[in-house]
Design an enzyme around this catalytic site. Sequence first.
Site, PDB file in Angstrom:
ATOM      1  N   ASN A 149       0.862  -1.330  -0.113  1.00  0.00           N
ATOM      2  CA  ASN A 149      -0.070   0.035  -0.001  1.00  0.00           C
ATOM      3  C   ASN A 149       0.911   1.186   0.003  1.00  0.00           C
ATOM      4  O   ASN A 149       0.326   2.430  -0.391  1.00  0.00           O
ATOM      5  CB  ASN A 149      -0.824   0.135   1.242  1.00  0.00           C
ATOM      6  CG  ASN A 149      -0.225  -0.203   2.251  1.00  0.00           C
ATOM      7  OD1 ASN A 149       0.514  -0.981   2.778  1.00  0.00           O
ATOM      8  ND2 ASN A 149      -0.297   0.716   3.564  1.00  0.00           N
ATOM      9  N   GLN A 178      -5.036  -3.651  -2.139  1.00  0.00           N
ATOM     10  CA  GLN A 178      -4.556  -2.889  -3.045  1.00  0.00           C
ATOM     11  C   GLN A 178      -4.309  -3.184  -4.279  1.00  0.00           C
ATOM     12  O   GLN A 178      -4.192  -2.603  -5.287  1.00  0.00           O
ATOM     13  CB  GLN A 178      -3.269  -2.357  -2.520  1.00  0.00           C
ATOM     14  CG  GLN A 178      -3.338  -1.398  -1.061  1.00  0.00           C
ATOM     15  CD  GLN A 178      -4.044   0.054  -1.474  1.00  0.00           C
ATOM     16  OE1 GLN A 178      -4.222   0.288  -2.524  1.00  0.00           O
ATOM     17  NE2 GLN A 178      -4.335   0.663  -0.425  1.00  0.00           N
ATOM     18  N   SER A 199     -11.225  -4.673   0.532  1.00  0.00           N
ATOM     19  CA  SER A 199     -12.103  -3.705   1.117  1.00  0.00           C
ATOM     20  C   SER A 199     -12.898  -2.860   0.038  1.00  0.00           C
ATOM     21  O   SER A 199     -12.430  -2.712  -0.900  1.00  0.00           O
ATOM     22  CB  SER A 199     -10.978  -2.816   1.823  1.00  0.00           C
ATOM     23  OG  SER A 199     -11.670  -1.540   2.343  1.00  0.00           O
ATOM     24  N   GLY A 200     -13.829  -2.385   0.401  1.00  0.00           N
ATOM     25  CA  GLY A 200     -14.838  -1.860  -0.661  1.00  0.00           C
ATOM     26  C   GLY A 200     -14.639  -0.398  -0.963  1.00  0.00           C
ATOM     27  O   GLY A 200     -14.428  -0.060  -2.059  1.00  0.00           O
ATOM     28  N   HIS A 201     -13.853   0.378  -0.034  1.00  0.00           N
ATOM     29  CA  HIS A 201     -13.724   2.071  -0.206  1.00  0.00           C
ATOM     30  C   HIS A 201     -12.472   1.971  -1.052  1.00  0.00           C
ATOM     31  O   HIS A 201     -12.186   3.033  -1.407  1.00  0.00           O
ATOM     32  CB  HIS A 201     -13.686   2.613   1.186  1.00  0.00           C
ATOM     33  CG  HIS A 201     -12.308   2.323   1.921  1.00  0.00           C
ATOM     34  ND1 HIS A 201     -11.627   3.283   2.116  1.00  0.00           N
ATOM     35  CD2 HIS A 201     -12.070   1.298   2.823  1.00  0.00           C
ATOM     36  CE1 HIS A 201     -10.598   2.979   2.908  1.00  0.00           C
ATOM     37  NE2 HIS A 201     -10.895   1.764   3.217  1.00  0.00           N
ATOM     38  N   THR A 237     -26.627  -9.334  12.417  1.00  0.00           N
ATOM     39  CA  THR A 237     -27.555  -9.055  11.112  1.00  0.00           C
ATOM     40  C   THR A 237     -26.675  -8.468  10.076  1.00  0.00           C
ATOM     41  O   THR A 237     -25.991  -7.511   9.951  1.00  0.00           O
ATOM     42  CB  THR A 237     -28.710  -8.103  11.570  1.00  0.00           C
ATOM     43  OG1 THR A 237     -29.461  -8.624  12.846  1.00  0.00           O
ATOM     44  CG2 THR A 237     -29.771  -7.998  10.589  1.00  0.00           C
ATOM     45  N   CYS A 324      -2.863   5.106   6.713  1.00  0.00           N
ATOM     46  CA  CYS A 324      -3.194   4.645   7.957  1.00  0.00           C
ATOM     47  C   CYS A 324      -2.305   5.087   9.166  1.00  0.00           C
ATOM     48  O   CYS A 324      -2.596   4.977  10.189  1.00  0.00           O
ATOM     49  CB  CYS A 324      -3.223   3.155   7.718  1.00  0.00           C
ATOM     50  SG  CYS A 324      -4.398   2.814   6.420  1.00  0.00           S
TER      51      CYS A 324
END
Length: 379
Positions: A149, A178, A199-201, A237, A324
């Site tokens: 990353n 990445q 990861s979605g974002h 849920t 990060c």
Amino acid sequence: MIYFDNSATTKAHDEVLQTFVEVNKNYYANPASIHAFGVEVNELLDAARSQIASIFNTKPEYVLFTSGGTESNNFAIFGVAKANQHIGKHIITTEIEHASVLEAYKSLEKEGYEVDYLSVNKNGVISLDELREKLRKDTILVTMMHVNNEMGAIQPIEEAAKIIHEHSRAIFHVDAVQSFGKLNIQFNGEAGPDIISISGHKIHGLKGTGIIAFQRKLNIVPYIVGGGQEFGLRSGTVAVPQAVALAKACRIAFENLQENHGKFTKWRDDLIDYFKTFGNHIYILSSKEGAPHILSFSIRDLKGEVIINALQKRGVIVSTSSACSSKQKKTSHVVEALKVDPHFKEGVIRISFGAKNTEEEIEQFKAIFKDVMKELKGV
């Protein structure tokens, strides 16, 4: 604004946002409910799971939805290590992993697991010979990021998988946060990983979304216990709108992979050649053999914050090598592992492209960067 910090996070696609809103409005029942509305929502969840499974070449029941890359990495590491400690307590990773991997490994180390950290060369790539030497009969897990990353190094995943599966009983976990959407990453028998995290974002999806996917049924301890959702491995849920939106983001990333790979490669190579025109004022950490969307460099004797601020004043958004840990004052562990010259180690900057960047922005950046170099270095 020119946004070149896509490895930190991306702007969500409009189609992803629309999907999220639509599902929230019209499919809000609990997918675990037995009434017709709940069954309908569960079918939507199953469809999203199946779409993602087909992209990764696995079965739907081997795809679990999570809150993102950090959870997926923790899930894989703790789940595999604790479920297989009867075989052994030796685990392997690399020196340049994301904090969500390194901190998990350090935690296991405190619990009595033995950890080997693979070193990397100046391009950030492991030695397959060292990997082979480190594997033992009691090795139960190897975790490796596909793309680093901070500077874009690509690890030889296929070759590593073959070695791991031939010389040990270890599970091979690949952090593909990445790489997915920029490089091919799928399950491929003995020549591929056993577990993949995404990861979605990072792919123009939503923050708080991610998956952990398995190639086959594995012995793994549940990450969250409770109602038994997600095949008993992650109770709670299920957030169906997030899951369906993530499936949409995955499809878009997968379908546009080749086009984006070509654009990003052209832009990265262009900027590498451009930075070289500044001679020994700039040190380039990334290489043309690395991931196409990440380019890290440093300006001699300047701190990263100075460069970021100078670019930001001119409307360009970049980051230090890892968003990060960008608020920390210490030098990145990746920069230390690469043995970067002291004149450059405090000023590492990462440019990272996304699907919404354009060719015009690359040209604009060059002109802006020339002004920054005049201001900061007088060249």
